[in-house]
Design a protein around this motif. Structure first.
Motif, mmCIF file in Angstrom:
data_model
loop_
_atom_site.group_PDB
_atom_site.id
_atom_site.type_symbol
_atom_site.label_atom_id
_atom_site.label_comp_id
_atom_site.label_asym_id
_atom_site.label_seq_id
_atom_site.Cartn_x
_atom_site.Cartn_y
_atom_site.Cartn_z
ATOM 1 N N VAL A 53 0.840 -1.206 0.000
ATOM 2 C CA VAL A 53 0.000 0.000 0.000
ATOM 3 C C VAL A 53 0.875 1.256 0.000
ATOM 4 O O VAL A 53 0.638 2.201 -0.767
ATOM 5 C CB VAL A 53 -0.944 -0.011 1.226
ATOM 6 C CG1 VAL A 53 -1.587 1.349 1.448
ATOM 7 C CG2 VAL A 53 -2.028 -1.077 1.054
ATOM 8 N N SER A 56 2.532 1.783 -3.316
ATOM 9 C CA SER A 56 1.565 2.292 -4.290
ATOM 10 C C SER A 56 1.338 3.781 -4.095
ATOM 11 O O SER A 56 1.163 4.530 -5.047
ATOM 12 C CB SER A 56 0.228 1.559 -4.143
ATOM 13 O OG SER A 56 0.390 0.197 -4.404
ATOM 14 N N ASN A 57 1.339 4.200 -2.827
ATOM 15 C CA ASN A 57 1.107 5.615 -2.520
ATOM 16 C C ASN A 57 2.310 6.494 -2.833
ATOM 17 O O ASN A 57 2.165 7.571 -3.389
ATOM 18 C CB ASN A 57 0.803 5.755 -1.028
ATOM 19 C CG ASN A 57 -0.688 5.939 -0.776
ATOM 20 O OD1 ASN A 57 -1.449 6.130 -1.706
ATOM 21 N ND2 ASN A 57 -1.070 5.872 0.475
ATOM 22 N N GLY B 93 -7.106 -5.583 -0.775
ATOM 23 C CA GLY B 93 -7.358 -5.556 0.670
ATOM 24 C C GLY B 93 -8.472 -6.511 1.075
ATOM 25 O O GLY B 93 -8.405 -7.155 2.124
ATOM 26 N N ILE B 257 -4.647 4.816 2.898
ATOM 27 C CA ILE B 257 -4.019 3.985 3.938
ATOM 28 C C ILE B 257 -5.067 3.604 4.985
ATOM 29 O O ILE B 257 -5.166 2.457 5.426
ATOM 30 C CB ILE B 257 -2.835 4.728 4.591
ATOM 31 C CG1 ILE B 257 -1.740 4.972 3.548
ATOM 32 C CG2 ILE B 257 -2.277 3.938 5.767
ATOM 33 C CD1 ILE B 257 -0.564 5.775 4.053
ATOM 34 N N ALA B 260 -7.283 0.992 3.594
ATOM 35 C CA ALA B 260 -6.586 -0.295 3.477
ATOM 36 C C ALA B 260 -6.532 -1.006 4.829
ATOM 37 O O ALA B 260 -6.762 -2.215 4.922
ATOM 38 C CB ALA B 260 -5.178 -0.086 2.924
#
Lengths: 132, 540
Positions: A53, A56-57, B93, B257, B260
């Motif tokens: 994550v 990806s950010n 996710g 975030i 997720a």
């Protein structure tokens, strides 16, 4: 029958049976084998997912790098998340089947056999097994 | 699932007869199965847990059917079609989350609980306060999720059928509500499980068919598919990289975030998923069912890649946006395109089939949610808190059925009047509440010896209140053009997903509530729970 946790009075094993089993070596080994496998693996896959994550950010350049044709690092990492999820599920199930189930079944049989054994010792009618 | 519809899916209204025929066939067939299943229901074990007689594979299918909502099927395909990589990123996710359920929750829960999530949470604690808390959070999570499905169902089915206007949308919501209440009250867990299994098979078969047709068009070359999608998107390589949806600003990155974290930790705290583990006889079967679910759900999300990128390449973003701004009709439009295009018989049939699958998907998910929340009301709040354990089993099941009707009525009314609610935000909120209020309490109860009643109450109420309040004071409700109340501004929390704050808070409060309270955890109760949860001794 109405309170949800099994009514202790109806269940043959006396309350201290569980404490006794919990303190025993067999149960200690089962708990260690379960926690030692499941806890680090959980931390690991959550960290790996969060890394994905965060990349990806914040790592657009790396993620956009071409691997082959129109397939880039981001796409490959995404597919790897699928692969690791399937892999971890398989690993855990193999561990559980080989290491956890036999131990758990032996302890369960021991607990559920106790009332009958106690009854036999007293030469009284046997209590019921416990499992529904 | 967000946004406004602009036009009925092109061509949908021409084939309305076919689509309605398939919808009708599904409803009649599943209701017949529900009646059959209902006749076999004798006691509370049957009604709440399907007699615990399903196999691991059957329950794995049913879990997939319960989990893959229309938001996943149509929403993710649409998100990929419009935003490319970020739509795919979002789907991951939902899959990884299953490992939390597999490794930490499914088996101990199956071993130590009976009908509801609260059975496990209240096991070592003072029954009434903890059951009240767990029952409340079960109902709140389920209602948020249910509301998202109902609002989505109304818009979506109206769109797929080409029904214009408010009245048509409302009738759809009423119809969906009535059918779901019938599934639950007549069939109980057994009937609902069969509906979910059938839906999962239909969904996988439909998705597989479209996937094969799409890949065939690109000579089974994924790179060619991605290239064509990127070109058709008009955004070039950026379309295949992260950032189009979640990477717009620092704030949107932080929001992702938060989302997720909520997705990955929320799944194992969703009450309608947790009760599914009671429908199998043993912990081993519960493990098997999660493994099947991971396989099925994973395969499904892999296929949504083909659906989403295929829709971008073969239908094109302009046409998708013209049909529905949020992209929810990307999959049906793609079905029409790969079937031969608008106006062709093949296109009409495939469009009808995929629309009917979407409808089946909605019905199965809302039925699962209604069952879980009505069961928690009857078993936790009614039988154990209000009647203090004096209710008979018959009274409890009757209460569950009445609760299902009431919950159905509430969700119909909310679904009709809350049509402006952002359904994606509602689903994310349900996951955030589940991760903040339920998961900490489940994990502490199972694994932490010192955990006490106060800890459980602090973490459930704290997680619940913080996630709901943070959403109330977020841009979801006010302060931006897309808010529910765009004209007011009382938003001080910048993120639309509360998880990043509320989940750590839920865990922290559970710990704090335990260490500051004077009561000591009962070691005998913990011994009983730990031994039972790991060995299955004395399991129901």
């Amino acid at each position: 029958m109405d309170t949800a946790p099994p009514p202790p009075q109806a269940s043959p094993p006396e309350p201290n049976v569980y404490a006794e089993v919990q303190a025993g070596a067999e149960f200690g080994a089962l708990r260690r084998s379960f926690r030692g496998f499941a806890f680090p693996l959980t931390v690991g896959f959550i960290a790996w997912y969060m890394l994905y994550v965060l990349l990806s950010n914040y790592a657009g350049g790396l993620m956009g790098t071409t691997v082959v044709g129109n397939i880039n690092v981001a796409f490959v990492l995404g597919l790897l998340q699928f692969a690791t999820t399937f892999g971890i599920a398989w690993l855990y199930s193999r561990h559980a089947g080989a290491k956890l189930d036999p131990r758990a079944e032996a302890i369960k049989a021991d607990i559920e056999g106790r009332p009958a054994r106690a009854a036999a010792e007293k030469a009284a009618p046997a209590g019921k097994g416990g499992a529904a | 699932m967000t946004g406004t519809m602009q036009l009925a899916a092109e061509g949908a209204s021409d084939h309305r007869g076919l689509i309605i025929g398939l919808f009708g066939a599904f409803v009649v067939a599943t209701l017949a199965i529900t009646v059959w299943a209902g006749r076999q229901n004798k006691d509370a074990d049957d009604y709440y847990a399907g007699g615990r007689s399903f196999t691991g594979f059957q329950n794995g299918l049913a879990i997939s059917g319960d989990y893959m909502s229309a938001a996943s099927f149509l929403g993710i395909a649409g998100a990929i079609a419009l935003y490319g990589y970020d739509g795919f990123l979002y789907s991951i996710g939902f899959l990884v989350a299953w490992l939390v359920a597999l490794l930490l929750v499914a088996e101990p829960l199956r071993n130590s609980g009976r009908f509801t999530m609260a059975d496990v949470l209240a096991y070592r604690m003072r029954q009434r306060p903890v059951r009240t808390a767990a029952g409340t959070s079960t109902i709140v999570v389920s209602i948020f999720y249910l509301l998202a499905q109902m609002v989505g169902a109304g818009t979506l089915v109206a769109l797929l059928l080409g029904i214009d206007g408010e009245a048509g949308r409302r009738w759809v919501v009423v119809g969906v509500g009535i059918v779901m209440v019938l599934y639950v009250t007549v069939g109980g867990m057994k009937g609902t499980t069969w509906v979910q299994m059938i839906k999962a098979v239909l969904l996988i078969a439909g998705t597989l068919l479209i996937t094969v047709l799409v890949l065939n068009k690109f000579g089974w070359n994924i790179s060619a598919l991605l290239g064509a999608a990127a070109e058709s998107s008009g955004k070039g390589t950026a379309y295949l990289e992260p950032g189009l949806k979640y990477g717009i600003s620092d704030l949107s990155k932080l929001d992702f975030i938060s989302l997720a974290v909520a997705l990955v930790l929320g799944t194992a705290g969703l009450p309608h998923i947790l009760v599914r583990f009671y429908t199998v006889p043993t912990a081993k079967a519960a493990r098997k069912s999660v493994n099947w679910a991971i396989g099925i759900i994973g395969a499904f999300y892999l296929m949504t890649i083909a659906l989403g990128f295929g829709a971008a390449a073969l239908v094109g973003p302009d046409k998708i946006i013209a049909s529905n701004a949020a992209g929810n009709t990307a999959a049906p439009l793609l079905a029409e395109a790969v079937g031969g295009g608008p106006g062709s018989t093949g296109g009409a049939i495939l469009l009808a089939v995929i629309s009917a699958v979407a409808f089946a998907t909605i019905l199965a998910v809302v039925a699962g949610l209604t069952l879980a929340s009505s069961a928690s009301f009857a078993h936790d709040l009614w039988a154990n808190v209000i009647r203090k354990g004096k209710a008979s089993e018959k009274e409890e099941v009757l209460t569950a059925k009445i609760a299902a009707i009431a919950i159905g009525a509430v969700s119909i009314v909310l679904g009709i009047f809350a049509d402006k609610l952002n359904t994606a935000a509602l689903v994310a909120l349900a996951f955030a509440v589940a991760a903040s209020a339920n998961l900490p309490t489940i994990l502490y109860s199972l694994f932490w010896k010192r955990f006490t009643t106060s800890g459980a109450l602090w973490s459930i109420y704290g997680g619940l209140a913080s996630s709901v309040l943070l959403v109330v004071f977020s841009p979801v409700l006010s302060g931006s053009e897309t808010s529910l109340f765009p004209d007011s501004d009382f938003a001080f929390f910048p993120l639309s997903n509360p998880g990043l704050v509320s989940i750590p808070l839920g865990f922290l409060l559970g710990w704090l509530g335990t260490v500051v309270s004077k009561e000591k955890a009962d070691p005998a109760k913990f011994a009983e729970m730990e031994v039972r949860s790991l060995t299955g001794a004395g399991a129901h």
